[in-house]
Write a protein that holds these residues in place. Structure first.
Motif, PDB file in Angstrom:
ATOM      1  N   GLU A  26      -2.659  -4.159  -2.529  1.00 57.55           N
ATOM      2  CA  GLU A  26      -3.148  -2.826  -3.112  1.00 57.55           C
ATOM      3  C   GLU A  26      -1.913  -2.177  -3.088  1.00 57.55           C
ATOM      4  O   GLU A  26      -0.963  -1.935  -2.420  1.00 57.55           O
ATOM      5  N   HIS A  51       0.709  -1.302  -0.018  1.00 60.55           N
ATOM      6  CA  HIS A  51      -0.130   0.264  -0.008  1.00 60.55           C
ATOM      7  C   HIS A  51       0.838   1.297   0.055  1.00 60.55           C
ATOM      8  O   HIS A  51       1.969   1.275   0.605  1.00 60.55           O
ATOM      9  N   HIS A  93      -5.224   1.348  -5.096  1.00 60.98           N
ATOM     10  CA  HIS A  93      -5.835   2.503  -4.179  1.00 60.98           C
ATOM     11  C   HIS A  93      -5.257   3.708  -4.568  1.00 60.98           C
ATOM     12  O   HIS A  93      -4.253   3.822  -5.147  1.00 60.98           O
ATOM     13  N   HIS A 121      -9.985   0.045  -6.497  1.00 62.23           N
ATOM     14  CA  HIS A 121     -10.763  -0.466  -5.180  1.00 62.23           C
ATOM     15  C   HIS A 121     -11.076   0.706  -4.740  1.00 62.23           C
ATOM     16  O   HIS A 121     -10.523   1.918  -4.378  1.00 62.23           O
TER      17      HIS A 121
HETATM   18 ZN   LIG Z   1      -7.357   0.983  -0.087  1.00 58.83          ZN
END
Ligand SMILES: [Zn+2]
Length: 278
Positions: free
Chosen positions: A109, A80, A145, A169
């Motif tokens: 992600e 992330h 993301h 997402h």
């Molecule tokens: Zn996220």
């Protein structure tokens, strides 16, 4: 809350199934009752789930969960943007090894988050490039993301254009952002954000514009508990059993039946992540 099992009993059709394409099931808030959470999801009609990996460590945990529940749980492997610093040149090989596991159905992600800015933006962009390249190498889609970083995000995706498939997402953006993502070929992940009367109404208005084969459903649990859930759990923890609540809101916003949305979003998830039938 309309129960999917009731809906299918009324039509005498085979049980409708949903797929939660974004559930942080490795999160420690599920440590005390994870098996019960998985069982409740099954009872609610959530046949399969994609467990989100957001660091190297949580990707390892997501893969372990998928191995414990073959055919029902799958994993993503990625870093992330909050943890972008973790993905130095040296750890890319480690992530690649995870991403090549059979249980891993997407890289991510990954993306950009300029809202929190937990990692320097330059590091976020570098980690994002690396993961898009990685997804191409391993031949898997990306789980994306993006928050407050649309311009850079779209520019980086365009740089790598035509070499990835993926899903944006937890989409919460405006019409222009949606148009851009659809033009880029992305699928769109919708969370319980849409169940929030105050901040989700703009999102509801956009629902009819998403082609059915690009619309995916996710809880993003333990975050984003649907606001219209009754009764609201005291813990405020979201879980995959609440996915039908989101499906109901999306179906209503699109003016289609729950059954029809369940079928199209399940087919879309299976196509993107190449999931076997449940
Ligand atoms: Zn996220």
């Amino acid at each position: 809350m309309q129960d999917l099992s009731t809906a299918s009993a009324q039509t005498a059709a085979p049980a409708a199934t949903l797929i939660d394409i974004g559930i942080n099931l490795a999160h420690d808030s599920y440590d005390s009752d994870r098996d019960a959470v998985i069982e409740r999801a099954r009872s609610a009609g959530v046949a399969q789930m994609v467990v989100t990996g957001s660091t190297l460590a949580s990707s390892v945990r997501a893969i372990a969960l998928a191995r414990e529940h073959p055919g029902r749980l799958f994993a993503t492997a990625g870093v992330h943007p909050h943890h972008a610093g973790e993905l130095a040149e040296t750890s890319v090989a480690e992530l690649e090894e995870l991403a090549r596991c059979a249980e891993v159905v997407a890289v991510g992600e990954c993306g950009l988050d300029y809202f929190r800015d937990f990692a320097p933006r330059e590091a976020q962009r570098a980690a994002f490039h690396r993961q898009l390249e990685l997804a191409t190498r391993v031949g898997k889609p990306v789980f994306l993301h993006q928050r407050d970083a649309h311009g850079d995000f779209a520019a980086i995706l365009r740089e790598h254009a035509a070499r990835w498939r993926g899903v944006a997402h937890c989409f919460t953006g405006a019409a222009a952002e949606l148009d851009c993502y659809l033009q880029l070929g992305l699928a769109i992940g919708i969370t319980g954000w849409i169940c929030d009367e105050r901040r989700g109404s703009h999102l509801a208005a956009l629902m009819p514009q998403i082609p059915p084969q690009r619309l995916l459903l996710e809880t993003d649990g333990p975050y984003l508990l649907p606001r219209d859930l009754k009764p609201r759990p005291a813990s405020r923890r979201n879980e995959p059993a609440y996915l039908p609540q989101i499906a109901v809101a999306v179906a209503r916003a699109r003016g289609e039946s729950l059954q029809s949305l369940a079928q199209s979003s399940t087919a879309a998830a299976r196509a993107l992540f190449q999931l076997p039938p449940a």
